[in-house]
Design an enzyme around this catalytic site. Structure first.
Site, PDB file in Angstrom:
ATOM      1  N   GLU A   1      -6.979 -51.578 -21.349  1.00  0.00           N
ATOM      2  CA  GLU A   1      -6.847 -51.192 -19.939  1.00  0.00           C
ATOM      3  C   GLU A   1      -6.088 -49.876 -19.774  1.00  0.00           C
ATOM      4  O   GLU A   1      -6.273 -49.171 -18.782  1.00  0.00           O
ATOM      5  CB  GLU A   1      -6.134 -52.286 -19.137  1.00  0.00           C
ATOM      6  CG  GLU A   1      -6.983 -53.503 -18.804  1.00  0.00           C
ATOM      7  CD  GLU A   1      -7.073 -54.530 -19.916  1.00  0.00           C
ATOM      8  OE1 GLU A   1      -6.447 -54.311 -20.981  1.00  0.00           O
ATOM      9  OE2 GLU A   1      -7.780 -55.534 -19.744  1.00  0.00           O
TER      10      GLU A   1
ATOM     11  N   ASP B   1      -3.433 -69.655  -2.912  1.00  0.00           N
ATOM     12  CA  ASP B   1      -4.208 -68.806  -3.822  1.00  0.00           C
ATOM     13  C   ASP B   1      -5.389 -68.087  -3.161  1.00  0.00           C
ATOM     14  O   ASP B   1      -5.672 -68.283  -1.986  1.00  0.00           O
ATOM     15  CB  ASP B   1      -4.683 -69.662  -5.002  1.00  0.00           C
ATOM     16  CG  ASP B   1      -4.475 -68.969  -6.321  1.00  0.00           C
ATOM     17  OD1 ASP B   1      -4.795 -67.770  -6.413  1.00  0.00           O
ATOM     18  OD2 ASP B   1      -3.976 -69.609  -7.260  1.00  0.00           O
TER      19      ASP B   1
HETATM   20  C1  LIG Z   1      -4.016 -60.177  -6.926  1.00  0.00           C
HETATM   21  C2  LIG Z   1      -4.557 -60.785  -8.175  1.00  0.00           C
HETATM   22  C3  LIG Z   1      -3.861 -61.821  -8.791  1.00  0.00           C
HETATM   23  C4  LIG Z   1      -4.332 -62.420  -9.967  1.00  0.00           C
HETATM   24  N1  LIG Z   1      -3.631 -63.442 -10.541  1.00  0.00           N
HETATM   25  C5  LIG Z   1      -4.071 -63.993 -11.686  1.00  0.00           C
HETATM   26  C6  LIG Z   1      -3.322 -65.027 -12.322  1.00  0.00           C
HETATM   27  O1  LIG Z   1      -2.281 -65.464 -11.826  1.00  0.00           O
HETATM   28  N2  LIG Z   1      -3.795 -65.533 -13.488  1.00  0.00           N
HETATM   29  C7  LIG Z   1      -4.947 -65.081 -14.073  1.00  0.00           C
HETATM   30  O2  LIG Z   1      -5.305 -65.565 -15.142  1.00  0.00           O
HETATM   31  N3  LIG Z   1      -5.693 -64.120 -13.480  1.00  0.00           N
HETATM   32  C8  LIG Z   1      -5.268 -63.559 -12.303  1.00  0.00           C
HETATM   33  N4  LIG Z   1      -5.999 -62.567 -11.709  1.00  0.00           N
HETATM   34  C9  LIG Z   1      -7.275 -62.132 -12.316  1.00  0.00           C
HETATM   35  C10 LIG Z   1      -7.052 -61.277 -13.557  1.00  0.00           C
HETATM   36  O3  LIG Z   1      -6.163 -60.235 -13.291  1.00  0.00           O
HETATM   37  C11 LIG Z   1      -8.383 -60.707 -14.051  1.00  0.00           C
HETATM   38  O4  LIG Z   1      -9.212 -61.792 -14.419  1.00  0.00           O
HETATM   39  C12 LIG Z   1      -8.239 -59.736 -15.211  1.00  0.00           C
HETATM   40  O5  LIG Z   1      -9.513 -59.177 -15.503  1.00  0.00           O
HETATM   41  C13 LIG Z   1      -7.701 -60.399 -16.439  1.00  0.00           C
HETATM   42  O6  LIG Z   1      -7.566 -59.447 -17.477  1.00  0.00           O
HETATM   43  P1  LIG Z   1      -7.786 -59.851 -19.007  1.00  0.00           P
HETATM   44  O7  LIG Z   1      -9.278 -60.030 -19.183  1.00  0.00           O
HETATM   45  O8  LIG Z   1      -7.255 -58.675 -19.753  1.00  0.00           O
HETATM   46  O9  LIG Z   1      -7.052 -61.103 -19.262  1.00  0.00           O
HETATM   47  C14 LIG Z   1      -5.541 -61.966 -10.520  1.00  0.00           C
HETATM   48  C15 LIG Z   1      -6.244 -60.927  -9.905  1.00  0.00           C
HETATM   49  C16 LIG Z   1      -5.772 -60.331  -8.749  1.00  0.00           C
HETATM   50  C17 LIG Z   1      -6.557 -59.235  -8.108  1.00  0.00           C
HETATM   51 MN   LIG Z   2      -8.250 -57.184 -20.906  1.00  0.00          MN
END
Ligand SMILES: Cc1cc2nc3c(=O)[nH]c(=O)nc-3n(C[C@H](O)[C@H](O)[C@H](O)COP(=O)(O)O)c2cc1C
Ligand SMILES: [Mn+2]
Length: 500
Positions: A254, A303
């Site tokens: 990222e 949520d």
């Molecule tokens: C405001 C917001 C809050 C989020 N909170 C969570 C969370 O608490 N837990 C989670 O697993 N994903 C959460 N997400 C979604 C992840 O950020 C998203 O799936 C992201 O692509 C995960 O990155 P990764 O693939 O590197 O794990 C949230 C997204 C947003 C926009």
């Molecule tokens: Mn990722």
């Protein structure tokens, strides 16, 4: 354009007439949510809000709270330094289609793209604004919720203005944390956004869901029996926040993506107490670790789904240091019944990655995740159909692509249907389907937040083929023609009415 701090982004919002400053004291407990929710639900997503006097348990925090900063198409584009998100979509398309140049213009374009990609590589720097104030947290943990107030994160001079969002929330939650971890086997970096519930002065929850990359990294540390270093950054260039939420494939960094988005390398600086690096220009850094096997009840939390997610066990984050800018801003969001700020973030993600979907499935014309579906529940996709049952190929293809696996309902329509117009899609769905013939169920992993499946994280998904049926698809009668006025008559009426 890159922002050198979150404050600079706020100044840009202000200049664009997109900011409301709230100069009177507002409680971080519930009051901010009510104000922000009204703003987010106003036409087009309202304005960004800057609470200049946030109060925590009645005490003023020196850090202003920014919310709804990306909660409209215009502000989401501004966050990425763009006039329109479509500019970025064009860049993505160009990169994916890059071919050896055959003339000078093409060569020049390729050089420009190369420059942009060059910026994706981070630089390593010795220090940065995020180190202006450094607190090493070596004291014992004391739960300060004992006196009946909500526990909060403390640094010697202040309380951090972390919101308690909804009445039945289990506490305060950091809602825009960029969580940095490393794969212990390969050293690959990841930055994901996973909310954090404040337990006491020095510990929080770490809500990486089972399908996310942070959780996969965590599992490897647990298996190796090693303590896991974790850094959390708040603020800085808003492209970090967007990059942390974007559904990049596991292994795609990222930080590189943020560098590409802002067209400027991210400066990375070493943490004080752990072996990780973070962007040097962020507003705050929480350094710490997750101990293998340690879990604690997390939630409830109001949520994205519009419902409270129940209490579940999640890893615990222990803070070893907090560093911050002298004039740090605390950006955050609230989630809840749609439409909310996160809809605009998700929508931008979908548009930016549409060229990737199209590269895999050239028949895809457009794709939309309407606000009512809260990201994963509902996907509308239009295709240029060439052969029988192509709609099913697209459904299965999407269900197999990263976080699109969570798509609960997929509706496939023909290319002449505007997927951004829910009413038009529903018209096609109702008119063009025989429910039994034109639907399919599959078994799939489900979004961890979805409360409807009988068991958490697994369940069924459904696809609808709402395209017009062609020979070979089991519809044995002629397919009727949809009503359409003659172009000449339309033009004539335009000119007639233009005279009125
Ligand atoms: C405001 C917001 C809050 C989020 N909170 C969570 C969370 O608490 N837990 C989670 O697993 N994903 C959460 N997400 C979604 C992840 O950020 C998203 O799936 C992201 O692509 C995960 O990155 P990764 O693939 O590197 O794990 C949230 C997204 C947003 C926009
Ligand atoms: Mn990722």
């Amino acid at each position: 354009m890159a922002y050198s701090s979150f404050s600079q982004f706020i100044a840009a919002l202000d200049k664009a007439g997109e900011l409301k400053r709230i100069a009177f004291p507002v409680a971080t407990e519930l009051e901010m949510t009510e104000i922000a929710d009204r703003e987010m639900k106003s036409p087009g997503g309202g304005k960004a809000l800057l609470f200049e006097k946030p109060t925590v348990n009645g005490v003023e925090s020196p850090f202003p709270v920014a919310i709804n900063t990306m909660g409209s198409e215009k502000r989401m584009a501004l966050a990425l330094g763009l006039g329109k998100i479509d500019e970025l979509v064009q860049q993505m398309t160009l990169i994916l289609k890059a071919k050896p140049p055959t003339n000078l213009t093409q060569a020049w374009n390729l050089v420009k793209q190369g420059m942009d990609l060059l910026h994706a590589r981070p630089k390593h720097v010795k220090s940065g604004p995020c180190k202006e104030v450094i607190h090493l947290m070596d004291g014992p943990h004391t739960a300060d919720g004992a006196n009946g107030t909500d526990p909060t994160l403390k640094i010697p001079e202040a309380l951090l203005p972390i919101l308690k969002c909804w009445p039945q929330d289990g506490g305060r939650f950091i809602t825009f944390p960029c969580v940095h971890t490393k794969d212990p086997d390969t050293g690959e970096r990841n930055m994901g956004m996973y909310r954090m519930q404040v337990y006491d002065e020095q510990t929080t929850g770490m809500h990486w869901q089972i399908h996310k990359v942070g959780a996969r990294h965590g599992k490897r540390y647990y298996e190796r029996g090693e303590r896991m270093p974790v850094a959390v950054t708040i603020g800085g260039d808003p492209s970090y926040i967007f990059a942390a939420t974007a559904p990049l494939p596991d292994g795609l960094d990222e930080i590189l993506f943020a560098g590409f988005l802002r067209k400027k390398s991210v400066d990375l600086v070493k943490c004080e107490t752990i072996d990780l690096e973070v962007p040097a220009d962020v507003d705050m850094v929480l350094e710490g670790y997750v101990q293998p096997g340690e879990l604690r009840a997390e939630g409830p939390f109001g949520d994205h789904t519009g419902f409270y997610t129940p209490v579940e066990d999640y890893p615990v984050f222990h803070i070893t240091a907090i560093t911050h800018r002298k004039n740090a801003v605390y950006p955050c969001t609230i989630v809840g019944i749609p439409p909310m700020e996160d809809f605009y973030m998700g929508d931008a993600s979908v548009r930016v990655f549409l060229p990737v979907f199209k590269m895999n499935f050239p028949e895809i014309v457009d794709l939309a995740l309407p606000a009512e579906g809260v990201f994963h529940n509902l996907v509308f996709v239009s295709i240029r159909k060439q052969y029988p049952w192509q709609a099913y190929k697209i459904m299965h293809g999407l269900w197999g692509m990263g976080q699109m696996m969570f798509s609960k309902y997929i509706v496939v329509v023909d290319e002449d249907c505007d997927v951004h117009n829910t009413s038009e899609v529903l018209f096609r769905l109702c008119a063009n389907t025989d429910p039994q013939r034109d639907s399919t169920f599959v078994k799939s992993p489900c979004d961890a937040l979805d409360h409807a499946p009988s068991v958490a994280c697994i369940g069924s998904h459904m696809g609808f083929d709402a395209t017009r049926k062609i020979p070979g698809e089991g519809h044995t009668r002629p397919w009727p023609e949809m009503l359409k006025m003659d172009a000449a008559i339309k033009a004539r009426v335009d000119s007639l009415l233009g005279r009125v």
